[in-house]
Design a protein around this motif. Structure first.
Motif, PDB file in Angstrom:
ATOM      1  N   TRP A   1       0.806  -1.221   0.000  1.00 45.22           N
ATOM      2  CA  TRP A   1       0.000   0.000   0.000  1.00 45.22           C
ATOM      3  C   TRP A   1       0.836   1.265   0.000  1.00 45.22           C
ATOM      4  N   LYS A   2       2.158   1.115   0.127  1.00 46.34           N
ATOM      5  CA  LYS A   2       3.036   2.278   0.006  1.00 46.34           C
ATOM      6  C   LYS A   2       3.356   2.573  -1.462  1.00 46.34           C
ATOM      7  N   ASP A   3       3.194   1.543  -2.311  1.00 45.97           N
ATOM      8  CA  ASP A   3       3.449   1.700  -3.750  1.00 45.97           C
ATOM      9  C   ASP A   3       2.638   0.626  -4.442  1.00 45.97           C
ATOM     10  N   TYR A   4       1.389   0.946  -4.761  1.00 43.79           N
ATOM     11  CA  TYR A   4       0.431  -0.097  -5.139  1.00 43.79           C
ATOM     12  C   TYR A   4       0.686  -0.699  -6.515  1.00 43.79           C
ATOM     13  N   ASN A   5       1.518  -0.068  -7.333  1.00 41.58           N
ATOM     14  CA  ASN A   5       1.790  -0.619  -8.664  1.00 41.58           C
ATOM     15  C   ASN A   5       2.855  -1.710  -8.542  1.00 41.58           C
ATOM     16  N   LEU A   6       2.421  -2.896  -8.182  1.00 39.82           N
ATOM     17  CA  LEU A   6       3.344  -3.998  -7.890  1.00 39.82           C
ATOM     18  C   LEU A   6       3.980  -4.582  -9.144  1.00 39.82           C
ATOM     19  N   GLU A   7       3.469  -4.234 -10.306  1.00 40.75           N
ATOM     20  CA  GLU A   7       4.069  -4.716 -11.550  1.00 40.75           C
ATOM     21  C   GLU A   7       5.480  -4.165 -11.735  1.00 40.75           C
ATOM     22  N   LYS A   8       5.820  -3.113 -11.015  1.00 43.81           N
ATOM     23  CA  LYS A   8       7.177  -2.574 -11.089  1.00 43.81           C
ATOM     24  C   LYS A   8       8.208  -3.608 -10.626  1.00 43.81           C
ATOM     25  N   ILE A   9       7.807  -4.496  -9.728  1.00 41.82           N
ATOM     26  CA  ILE A   9       8.701  -5.580  -9.309  1.00 41.82           C
ATOM     27  C   ILE A   9       9.020  -6.470 -10.499  1.00 41.82           C
ATOM     28  N   VAL A  10       7.989  -6.876 -11.201  1.00 33.32           N
ATOM     29  CA  VAL A  10       8.158  -7.726 -12.382  1.00 33.32           C
ATOM     30  C   VAL A  10       9.028  -7.034 -13.426  1.00 33.32           C
ATOM     31  N   ASN A  11       8.773  -5.749 -13.664  1.00 26.65           N
ATOM     32  CA  ASN A  11       9.537  -5.024 -14.677  1.00 26.65           C
ATOM     33  C   ASN A  11      11.002  -4.878 -14.288  1.00 26.65           C
ATOM     34  N   GLY A  12      11.271  -4.783 -12.980  1.00 24.69           N
ATOM     35  CA  GLY A  12      12.657  -4.739 -12.523  1.00 24.69           C
ATOM     36  C   GLY A  12      13.409  -6.006 -12.877  1.00 24.69           C
ATOM     37  N   PHE A  13      12.766  -7.151 -12.677  1.00 26.26           N
ATOM     38  CA  PHE A  13      13.385  -8.418 -13.070  1.00 26.26           C
ATOM     39  C   PHE A  13      13.581  -8.486 -14.588  1.00 26.26           C
ATOM     40  N   LYS A  14      12.571  -8.069 -15.330  1.00 26.21           N
ATOM     41  CA  LYS A  14      12.633  -8.170 -16.786  1.00 26.21           C
ATOM     42  C   LYS A  14      13.773  -7.348 -17.380  1.00 26.21           C
ATOM     43  N   GLU A  15      14.092  -6.226 -16.767  1.00 23.26           N
ATOM     44  CA  GLU A  15      15.149  -5.374 -17.311  1.00 23.26           C
ATOM     45  C   GLU A  15      16.545  -5.937 -17.073  1.00 23.26           C
ATOM     46  N   VAL A  16      16.673  -6.857 -16.134  1.00 17.66           N
ATOM     47  CA  VAL A  16      17.991  -7.373 -15.768  1.00 17.66           C
ATOM     48  C   VAL A  16      18.192  -8.828 -16.190  1.00 17.66           C
ATOM     49  N   LEU A  17      17.156  -9.637 -16.045  1.00 17.45           N
ATOM     50  CA  LEU A  17      17.297 -11.079 -16.232  1.00 17.45           C
ATOM     51  C   LEU A  17      16.859 -11.530 -17.621  1.00 17.45           C
ATOM     52  N   ASP A  18      17.500 -12.569 -18.122  1.00 23.05           N
ATOM     53  CA  ASP A  18      17.025 -13.226 -19.334  1.00 23.05           C
ATOM     54  C   ASP A  18      15.669 -13.873 -19.059  1.00 23.05           C
ATOM     55  N   SER A  19      14.854 -13.972 -20.097  1.00 24.56           N
ATOM     56  CA  SER A  19      13.483 -14.469 -19.914  1.00 24.56           C
ATOM     57  C   SER A  19      13.429 -15.933 -19.513  1.00 24.56           C
ATOM     58  N   ASP A  20      14.532 -16.687 -19.722  1.00 30.60           N
ATOM     59  CA  ASP A  20      14.507 -18.096 -19.367  1.00 30.60           C
ATOM     60  C   ASP A  20      14.882 -18.350 -17.904  1.00 30.60           C
ATOM     61  N   ILE A  21      15.231 -17.308 -17.167  1.00 35.02           N
ATOM     62  CA  ILE A  21      15.519 -17.461 -15.738  1.00 35.02           C
ATOM     63  C   ILE A  21      14.193 -17.479 -14.987  1.00 35.02           C
ATOM     64  N   PRO A  22      13.896 -18.553 -14.249  1.00 29.98           N
ATOM     65  CA  PRO A  22      12.601 -18.631 -13.567  1.00 29.98           C
ATOM     66  C   PRO A  22      12.511 -17.670 -12.390  1.00 29.98           C
TER      67      PRO A  22
END
Length: 381
Positions: free
Chosen positions: A127-148
């Motif tokens: 509730w301090k930052d409700y746009n939780l998709e930013k977590i997912v986008n952080g991973f996507k910018e750094v990790l290859d898509s095949d990393i689970p």
């Protein structure tokens, strides 16, 4: 890898269960801990730390899963014995840098920690930052898509005030925790599924800002949802408003690739807008969904049985993240989902009701899910 689960309604019960679990020579060095916000985090971490057990922990959104059971205001723990060189727990406060940059920092550390990483994640302080998709986008910018990458967002029994993630020497109410496994030694595979079926034609988001939707098809978002949901008048308080909306229509966001994903929305009465847990860009297509029937539980278990046959026939242990919204939707029948999932393998399972689930959509990319079940299986190679 040897695995055991223990559960209890108090730290005292957990201490007794732990002694019993260790009595046959079992020597775990890793614990996944899911507990109610009402439990004493510090006391529990001290107990496990005194036994040399490293901790990946999160508070739950109103339910703790242990094997085939769902309890409330309790503690559920999955104990594992894994080579210490094959995993690393990292935790960071979000602070001023925000969810995305914090996640990127952790993902970069994960790549430096192990050459072939597989990641489980949780985050607190939604509730301090409700746009939780930013977590997912952080991973996507750094990790290859095949990393689970899989996991679930911490909660606080639906109080919507303060949740926590924690490890042995640190806890945070606005933090992200990850555990990085050596995928050369530990196989990690997961599956995410929601089962909501859409109705009617696709509609277009015509006015939005990040995760706030103001208009759909040129009409105020809340007004349109009330019209399609047959809601004549909203209740007086926000909780009842939210319940009324969620019991009428849910929103499904269409993707170019893979299955659509569910999005949970919160009502803003001041401007008739809807606040969502992830990005809702202008021009995106959505569909409405009615509440699912009980066949959705059977469909979910069917997807997991197929996952067993095609991906993971014999895991050593399982983690389960299930949206608390499913409990609201399914009512008393919700417990049947856990009993049937457990029967698929009859292996140790621990998990929680979550505020959002993270994992690859079937046929798609890494996503933040709502109203989904996310199952993660672990197996030593």
């Amino acid at each position: 890898m040897k695995a055991k689960t223990i559960k209890g309604e108090s730290i005292g019960v957990i201490e007794t269960e732990l002694i019993t679990a260790l009595s046959d020579g079992f020597s775990p060095n890793l614990a996944f801990v899911f507990l109610s916000i009402e439990q004493d985090i510090d006391k529990l971490t001290n107990l496990l730390d005194s036994r040399g057990i490293q901790i990946f922990g999160a508070t739950t959104e109103g339910g703790e899963i242990c094997n085939s059971e769902l309890d409330k205001n309790s503690i559920s723990i999955l104990l594992l014995d894994i080579d210490l060189e094959d995993f690393k727990i990292l935790i960071e406060e979000v602070g001023n840098q925000g969810l995305k940059e914090t996640t990127k920092s952790l993902a970069q550390k994960a790549l430096k920690t192990l050459n072939n990483p597989a990641i489980l994640v949780s985050g607190s302080g939604a509730w301090k930052d409700y746009n939780l998709e930013k977590i997912v986008n952080g991973f996507k910018e750094v990790l290859d898509s095949d990393i689970p990458v899989y996991g679930g967002i911490a909660g606080d029994n639906l109080l919507l005030q303060e949740s926590f993630v924690f490890t042995n020497n640190k806890k945070g109410n606005h933090a992200i925790i990850i555990i990085v496994f050596n995928a050369d030694k530990i196989e990690l595979k997961g599956v995410s599924f929601h089962g909501w079926n859409s109705i009617g034609t696709a509609k277009t988001i015509t006015k939005s800002s990040e995760n706030i939707v103001y208009e759909i098809d040129g009409e105020p978002a809340l007004q349109l949802i009330m019209r399609f949901g047959g809601i004549q008048k909203l209740p007086d308080n926000l909780y009842d408003i939210q319940t009324e909306i969620n019991h009428s229509l849910m929103i499904q966001l269409l993707r170019e690739k893979g299955e659509p994903i569910m999005r949970g929305g919160v009502v803003n009465m001041q401007d008739m807008s809807l606040l969502f847990t992830g990005f809702m860009p202008e021009g995106a297509k959505i569909k409405f969904c009615l509440l699912p029937d009980l066949d959705t539980i059977d469909e979910t278990v069917g997807v997991i049985r197929n996952f067993k046959e095609e991906e993971m026939p014999g895991p050593d242990a399982i983690l389960l993240f299930s949206c608390t919204g499913r409990q609201i939707s399914f009512g008393p029948e919700f417990n049947r989902e856990f009993k049937e999932i457990y029967s698929v393998w009859s292996r140790p399972i621990a998990g929680m009701l979550s505020q959002g689930e993270i994992g690859k959509a079937r046929g798609g990319d890494l996503e933040l899910h709502n109203l989904a079940t996310c199952l993660v299986a672990l197996k030593e190679k």
